[in-house]
Write a protein that holds these residues in place. Structure first.
Motif, mmCIF file in Angstrom:
data_model
loop_
_atom_site.group_PDB
_atom_site.id
_atom_site.type_symbol
_atom_site.label_atom_id
_atom_site.label_comp_id
_atom_site.label_asym_id
_atom_site.label_seq_id
_atom_site.Cartn_x
_atom_site.Cartn_y
_atom_site.Cartn_z
ATOM 1 N N SER A 29 0.823 -1.205 0.000
ATOM 2 C CA SER A 29 0.000 0.000 0.000
ATOM 3 C C SER A 29 0.861 1.261 0.000
ATOM 4 C CB SER A 29 -0.925 -0.003 1.222
ATOM 5 O OG SER A 29 -1.703 1.171 1.278
ATOM 6 N N GLN A 32 2.498 1.585 -3.437
ATOM 7 C CA GLN A 32 1.528 1.964 -4.459
ATOM 8 C C GLN A 32 1.189 3.450 -4.353
ATOM 9 O OE1 GLN A 32 -2.675 1.061 -4.128
ATOM 10 N NE2 GLN A 32 -2.621 0.052 -6.124
ATOM 11 N N SER A 206 -9.238 1.540 -7.542
ATOM 12 C CA SER A 206 -9.550 1.679 -6.117
ATOM 13 C C SER A 206 -10.556 0.636 -5.641
ATOM 14 C CB SER A 206 -10.089 3.085 -5.834
ATOM 15 O OG SER A 206 -11.235 3.345 -6.622
ATOM 16 N N TYR A 208 -11.093 -2.529 -6.723
ATOM 17 C CA TYR A 208 -10.445 -3.828 -6.544
ATOM 18 C C TYR A 208 -9.400 -3.772 -5.441
ATOM 19 C CZ TYR A 208 -12.671 -4.692 -11.024
ATOM 20 O OH TYR A 208 -13.588 -4.833 -12.019
ATOM 21 N N TYR A 209 -8.787 -2.607 -5.293
ATOM 22 C CA TYR A 209 -7.780 -2.447 -4.236
ATOM 23 C C TYR A 209 -8.432 -2.575 -2.863
ATOM 24 C CZ TYR A 209 -4.404 -0.021 -1.268
ATOM 25 O OH TYR A 209 -3.542 0.323 -0.254
ATOM 26 N N HIS A 210 -9.555 -1.896 -2.656
ATOM 27 C CA HIS A 210 -10.252 -1.992 -1.365
ATOM 28 C C HIS A 210 -10.832 -3.383 -1.151
ATOM 29 C CE1 HIS A 210 -10.400 2.524 -1.787
ATOM 30 N NE2 HIS A 210 -9.930 2.369 -0.566
ATOM 31 N N TRP A 213 -8.111 -5.571 0.138
ATOM 32 C CA TRP A 213 -7.852 -5.340 1.558
ATOM 33 C C TRP A 213 -8.896 -6.035 2.431
ATOM 34 C CZ3 TRP A 213 -4.111 -3.816 4.617
ATOM 35 C CH2 TRP A 213 -3.038 -3.108 4.084
#
Length: 322
Positions: A29, A32, A206, A208-210, A213
């Protein structure tokens, strides 16, 4: 090797793996975020842009939150007007200047080195008739738009009317709050639409990133639940022996929770040390991971102990010993 020691070693190894997973995602994170900001001229996606009809710039502090204000003269040169917090750009060499410094200073990207002039073994960049001492080279060892930037510090800069005021912060709420404060201080400034560059523009993932997580933390929480249940069952022999010896139930429960907590903290420090040796991790992540894991483990232990107490009341403890 006694079974008790083997059991505790297995506990530590499993939690070192879980902590390592968390640290890996946190490092990912951080990197990135750095890649995105380097490709976006060191601005976050939260930044707000204002145009000014006069030579006004904010001189007073606009809040207690972390934020910074730049005056962007053109695509390469900008003045750092306020830096309320500990923000600094990534540095290849040297150091970032302090806002309280009275000397004219600058940090520049590596592509700007060719425009520097040397005097008395010091490098300077000349801009608007002023000489700025270069304290460091910003950027990373790979190419980015920040290689063409020069961030200048001047206690009393000469501000032209055709530049732009850039407000930036890691928090969108902070940007919105200070935007209102700026409009109150000077109604003549006009906010315009900010444009994203680099990865913020072409690599917006964002959602897919969240989602990644959320899945990672769910995996960690379910792993904590499963292994703590296994470990608790392995502790049943010792729990039952203490119960039959007349040790108060609360003392047994307290001993169990303290032991699990100490093993978790030990695992956290081991994992943090391994990662910090090769890739520094902020100390705040050590604390946050410990709090999350301890809270999850205490919740699980409370459920296990509460259900286990019924077994002791019903006399199952005696049959376990036999």
């Amino acid at each position: 090797m006694p079974s008790v020691i083997r059991k505790d070693i297995a506990f530590v190894l499993v939690f070192v793996c879980l902590f390592s997973l968390c640290f890996s995602f946190q490092i990912f994170s951080i990197k990135q975020k750095l890649y995105f900001e380097l490709s976006n001229d060191l601005y976050t996606k939260n930044h707000a842009v204002f145009v000014n009809n006069n030579d006004w710039i904010p001189s007073e502090k606009l809040g207690e939150s972390n934020y910074r204000i730049f005056f962007e003269v053109n695509n390469s040169y900008r003045f750092l007007i306020q830096n309320n917090g500990e923000w600094k750009p990534p540095m290849l060499s040297g150091h970032f200047f302090s806002e309280t410094d009275q000397e004219l200073q600058a940090v520049v990207g590596k592509e700007m080195i060719q425009y520097l002039q040397k005097e008395n073994e010091k490098s300077y960049v000349f801009y608007q008739g002023n000489k700025y001492y270069v304290t460091g080279i910003l950027g990373k060892n790979y190419a980015s738009s920040s290689d063409y930037l020069a961030i200048l510090h001047h206690p009393n800069p000469q501000i032209p009317t055709d530049g732009r005021i850039i407000l930036d912060s890691d928090s969108k709420a902070t940007v919105n709050k200070i935007t209102k404060r700026l409009n109150d201080l000077n109604p003549s400034i006009t906010q315009i639409k900010s444009t994203q560059k680099g990865l913020y523009r072409t690599g917006n993932v964002s959602y897919y990133y969240h989602l990644l997580w959320v899945e990672m933390y769910l995996l960690v929480l379910f792993s904590i639940l499963a292994f703590l249940r296994y470990w608790y069952e392995k502790e049943q022999y010792e729990i039952n022996v203490l119960f039959l010896l007349g040790i108060p139930k609360k003392m047994i429960q307290r001993k169990l929770v303290i032991k699990a907590s100490l093993l978790i903290l030990l695992s956290n420090f081991i994992s943090f040390g391994l990662f910090y040796a090769f890739n520094p991790v902020p100390f705040s992540h050590l604390v946050s991971n410990a709090c999350i894991f301890l809270l999850a483990s205490w919740t699980c232990m409370y459920i296990f102990i509460r259900n286990g107490s019924l077994r002791h009341k019903s006399g199952v403890a005696n049959s376990d010993i036999k």
